[in-house]
Design a protein around this motif. Sequence first.
Motif, PDB file in Angstrom:
ATOM      1  N   ALA A   1       0.881  -1.216  -0.023  1.00  0.00           N
ATOM      2  CA  ALA A   1      -0.022   0.191  -0.012  1.00  0.00           C
ATOM      3  C   ALA A   1       0.755   1.131  -0.143  1.00  0.00           C
ATOM      4  N   ASP A   2       2.047   1.318   0.694  1.00  0.00           N
ATOM      5  CA  ASP A   2       2.918   2.519   0.638  1.00  0.00           C
ATOM      6  C   ASP A   2       3.566   2.513  -0.454  1.00  0.00           C
ATOM      7  N   ALA A   3       4.238   1.372  -1.008  1.00  0.00           N
ATOM      8  CA  ALA A   3       4.960   1.442  -2.145  1.00  0.00           C
ATOM      9  C   ALA A   3       4.379   1.726  -3.362  1.00  0.00           C
ATOM     10  N   TYR A   4       2.884   1.515  -3.492  1.00  0.00           N
ATOM     11  CA  TYR A   4       2.347   1.707  -4.800  1.00  0.00           C
ATOM     12  C   TYR A   4       1.123   2.781  -4.376  1.00  0.00           C
ATOM     13  N   LYS A   5       1.336   3.512  -3.233  1.00  0.00           N
ATOM     14  CA  LYS A   5       0.595   4.631  -3.102  1.00  0.00           C
ATOM     15  C   LYS A   5      -1.056   4.281  -3.255  1.00  0.00           C
ATOM     16  N   ILE A   6      -1.442   3.190  -2.682  1.00  0.00           N
ATOM     17  CA  ILE A   6      -2.686   2.527  -2.980  1.00  0.00           C
ATOM     18  C   ILE A   6      -3.788   3.392  -2.367  1.00  0.00           C
ATOM     19  N   GLU A   7      -4.824   3.582  -2.976  1.00  0.00           N
ATOM     20  CA  GLU A   7      -5.968   4.500  -2.586  1.00  0.00           C
ATOM     21  C   GLU A   7      -7.150   3.735  -2.100  1.00  0.00           C
ATOM     22  N   ALA A   8      -7.320   2.429  -2.652  1.00  0.00           N
ATOM     23  CA  ALA A   8      -8.317   1.648  -2.225  1.00  0.00           C
ATOM     24  C   ALA A   8      -8.247   0.111  -2.442  1.00  0.00           C
ATOM     25  N   ILE A   9      -8.897  -0.723  -1.677  1.00  0.00           N
ATOM     26  CA  ILE A   9      -8.592  -2.224  -1.611  1.00  0.00           C
ATOM     27  C   ILE A   9      -9.953  -2.850  -1.985  1.00  0.00           C
ATOM     28  N   ALA A  10      -9.760  -3.633  -3.251  1.00  0.00           N
ATOM     29  CA  ALA A  10     -10.845  -4.519  -3.807  1.00  0.00           C
ATOM     30  C   ALA A  10     -10.684  -6.034  -3.394  1.00  0.00           C
ATOM     31  N   ILE A  11     -11.726  -6.338  -2.439  1.00  0.00           N
ATOM     32  CA  ILE A  11     -11.731  -7.830  -2.200  1.00  0.00           C
ATOM     33  C   ILE A  11     -12.776  -8.860  -2.765  1.00  0.00           C
ATOM     34  N   GLY A  12     -12.373  -9.983  -3.573  1.00  0.00           N
ATOM     35  CA  GLY A  12     -13.543 -10.736  -4.430  1.00  0.00           C
ATOM     36  C   GLY A  12     -14.506 -11.214  -3.255  1.00  0.00           C
ATOM     37  N   ASN A  13     -15.584 -11.476  -3.530  1.00  0.00           N
ATOM     38  CA  ASN A  13     -16.575 -11.730  -2.519  1.00  0.00           C
ATOM     39  C   ASN A  13     -16.890 -13.328  -2.562  1.00  0.00           C
ATOM     40  N   GLY A  14     -15.889 -14.332  -2.976  1.00  0.00           N
ATOM     41  CA  GLY A  14     -15.692 -15.641  -3.108  1.00  0.00           C
ATOM     42  C   GLY A  14     -15.377 -16.188  -1.793  1.00  0.00           C
ATOM     43  N   THR A  15     -14.802 -17.310  -1.930  1.00  0.00           N
ATOM     44  CA  THR A  15     -14.387 -18.345  -0.948  1.00  0.00           C
ATOM     45  C   THR A  15     -13.470 -17.359   0.120  1.00  0.00           C
ATOM     46  N   ALA A  16     -13.557 -17.433   1.328  1.00  0.00           N
ATOM     47  CA  ALA A  16     -12.517 -16.589   2.286  1.00  0.00           C
ATOM     48  C   ALA A  16     -12.521 -15.193   2.131  1.00  0.00           C
ATOM     49  N   SER A  17     -13.673 -14.535   1.616  1.00  0.00           N
ATOM     50  CA  SER A  17     -13.636 -13.076   1.242  1.00  0.00           C
ATOM     51  C   SER A  17     -13.941 -12.427   2.783  1.00  0.00           C
ATOM     52  N   ARG A  18     -14.793 -13.023   3.597  1.00  0.00           N
ATOM     53  CA  ARG A  18     -14.984 -12.281   4.900  1.00  0.00           C
ATOM     54  C   ARG A  18     -13.796 -12.444   5.710  1.00  0.00           C
ATOM     55  N   GLU A  19     -13.067 -13.621   5.666  1.00  0.00           N
ATOM     56  CA  GLU A  19     -12.024 -13.910   6.674  1.00  0.00           C
ATOM     57  C   GLU A  19     -10.789 -12.613   6.108  1.00  0.00           C
ATOM     58  N   THR A  20     -10.735 -12.604   4.802  1.00  0.00           N
ATOM     59  CA  THR A  20      -9.572 -11.686   4.461  1.00  0.00           C
ATOM     60  C   THR A  20      -9.870 -10.344   4.640  1.00  0.00           C
ATOM     61  N   GLU A  21     -11.349  -9.850   4.379  1.00  0.00           N
ATOM     62  CA  GLU A  21     -11.684  -8.600   4.670  1.00  0.00           C
ATOM     63  C   GLU A  21     -11.280  -8.121   6.354  1.00  0.00           C
ATOM     64  N   ALA A  22     -11.805  -9.214   7.184  1.00  0.00           N
ATOM     65  CA  ALA A  22     -11.584  -9.013   8.470  1.00  0.00           C
ATOM     66  C   ALA A  22     -10.034  -8.629   9.052  1.00  0.00           C
ATOM     67  N   ILE A  23      -9.217  -9.411   8.129  1.00  0.00           N
ATOM     68  CA  ILE A  23      -7.950  -9.158   8.401  1.00  0.00           C
ATOM     69  C   ILE A  23      -7.211  -7.828   7.961  1.00  0.00           C
ATOM     70  N   ILE A  24      -7.825  -7.462   6.560  1.00  0.00           N
ATOM     71  CA  ILE A  24      -7.503  -6.074   6.005  1.00  0.00           C
ATOM     72  C   ILE A  24      -7.861  -5.042   6.880  1.00  0.00           C
ATOM     73  N   ARG A  25      -8.896  -5.138   7.383  1.00  0.00           N
ATOM     74  CA  ARG A  25      -9.571  -4.086   8.353  1.00  0.00           C
ATOM     75  C   ARG A  25      -8.630  -3.838   9.707  1.00  0.00           C
ATOM     76  N   LYS A  26      -7.867  -4.974  10.049  1.00  0.00           N
ATOM     77  CA  LYS A  26      -6.893  -4.868  11.423  1.00  0.00           C
ATOM     78  C   LYS A  26      -5.724  -4.123  10.720  1.00  0.00           C
TER      79      LYS A  26
END
Length: 706
Positions: A363-388
């Motif tokens: 996120a720092d290296a590429y000056k990321i402005e938004a994160i897109a997470i696919g809504n398939g398998t492991a989506s909620r678990e991945t989202e929970a980690i990203i939000r931490k």
Amino acid sequence: MIVKYITKQTQLPESGVKNTIQLLNEDCTIPFISRYRKERTGNLDEVQIGEIVKYKELFEALEKRKIAILKALEEQNVLTSELKQKIEATQDLTTLEDLYLPYKKSRKTKAETARKKGLEPLAKIIMSQNANDIESIAHNYVKGDVISVDDALEGARHIIAEWINERSDVRNNIRQQLERFAMISTKVVKTKADDEKAQKFRDYFDWEESLTRIPSHRLLAILRAESEGYIRVKIEIDNERALDKIESRIIRSNNACAEQIVLAIADAYKRLLLPSLSNEALQIAKNRADESAISVFAKNLKQLLLGSPLGEKRVLAIDPGFRTGCKVVCLDAQGQLKYNETIYPHPPKSDAAGAMKKISSLADAYKIEAIAIGNGTASRETEAIIRKIHFKNDIQVFVVSEAGASIYSASKIAREEFPDYDVTVRGSISIGRRLQDPLAELVKIDAKSIGVGQYQHDVDQTNLQKALGGVVENCVNAVGVNINTASKSLLSYVSGIGPKLAENIFEYRNEYGVFTSRSDIKKVPRLGGKAFEQGAAFLRIKEAKNPLDDSAVHPESYKTVETMAKDLGKNVLDLIGNSDLLKKIDLKKYCSDSVGLPTLQDIIKELEKPGLDIREQAKVFTFNQNIKTINDLKEGQLLPGIVNNITNFGCFVDVGIKESGLIHVSNLSDSFVSDVNAHVSLHQQIIVKVLEVDIPRKRIQLKLYK
């Protein structure tokens, strides 16, 4: 004749229909006609023009069939002036085929066999209903292949049955009864009743309903169950009433001939009329169901394609997974791939700390402005980690639909775009690009694979493809296309362009660099005057010398705008976004034979906000973090959700778990709901109330709360 036919079918003004047909015959497209030829059409919109196209094609198909039938009748030497007149005056295909039915060269029939035995004269005598001792007369025909009186009478009845079957008045009467009273009934195939796959159709193991009133989704489900061999379907009416109606039309005596005709009527009805016309009635019902399902699919697709874009932002996209890890890509603001990697935050590796550190550094290296997470398998678990993760900058996190991403990632288009990367990387790129611009990315996928329809594989595929293609074309042209960044897929849907010219534009751009003006477009090989006329106004040139090149103002109207500016003592750039200045323009002064107020009003509206995207901007949405599986749901809960499919019987809502919940049409409002789309739209963020949770069947019933 075509104008009168279409006007009668559509109830649109005759002049508008006539001029629209002329424009269509000049190879003009629906988006072009509806936007830039309002004066000629009487301001018809794209839906109305679409109806004209539909009935124009039906009329042309009817005329083509008439020509073929007339030719066939001439070859048989049976075409009379009266029959020719009837055929030419016919306005529908069913009546036309009824007129042709007696002359069709059919396969070997019982009637044809009887004729070869010389029994047609006997059939005519019976039909005259004047003979009393018909058995004695029939005895005269017992010779050769006719071995008895009963054999002779049976053969004569077969001929009479065919005559009855060919009578248009009889056929129309049965059609009317089928239209008003037909019932569709189903019975389970007993040997398949216990099949696991059959259970989804168990509601239809013993079912009966009016064929006219059956909802489209139910009819399509029944027909699918039949095609898969789980049930048998019958179309029925009151046979006694139907036979009485036929007899009342034919029988006018009370003798032995009448008795033979009664038997022939029963045979004609059971063997010829009912099977043929009940199939016809079922096909008509199927066509209605197809039309309804295609309409739902088209509405959903339009809403999906016009979904909120995030815009030109730098995006980190994640295609989540457990065992195989989460595929991560970093995209620049134009959707170009800058970096890709796989992280393993979930079991079996469970390296959540390492994954969080990696995402933070990317996120720092590429000056990321938004994160897109696919809504398939492991989506909620991945989202929970990203939000931490505590990012240095404010980064928005979005959950993006993956529907059709796997189709894209394995497609020829994806291979051409990213030949050096595998399907997993391509899938992640697609997820990220969908957040940036859903329309630009989704046009690369066959619309049927996006998953926003009902029974899309059961409807007429030609009609479906045509309808969905029209939706994509209208959406692309409504938004407009940046010619310097658009993919070949996106360019191919621009009015007047198509796949071949899109490829030529793409290759020209690669060879000569970006287009600096709309006039440059004319340099593309094989892009002639007609294609330029149809497509130029839908192609945008960002940062062009002429500001009108980045607007929906058609090049043919540039001079009008320049004259407006000159009359105000200004240049064109001074008019852009200047509402006060634009209000001073007296539009009537610029009206001509070819340009009227509708076009001039559109020009002023466009000058106020040139190139304005008609779509709303993407908004962040968060599911209830305590709901992870269907087992966490309880009746009475209020939950945030996103509408992910709309059907005629309600809508499906993603509440953040694997299973989508259904808001039945009866639970959308306290009052009667005639159109689901009037209450919800695809990808709308709503609050729902949980009414019922059926864990064994994995079904969730919801109610729209707000």
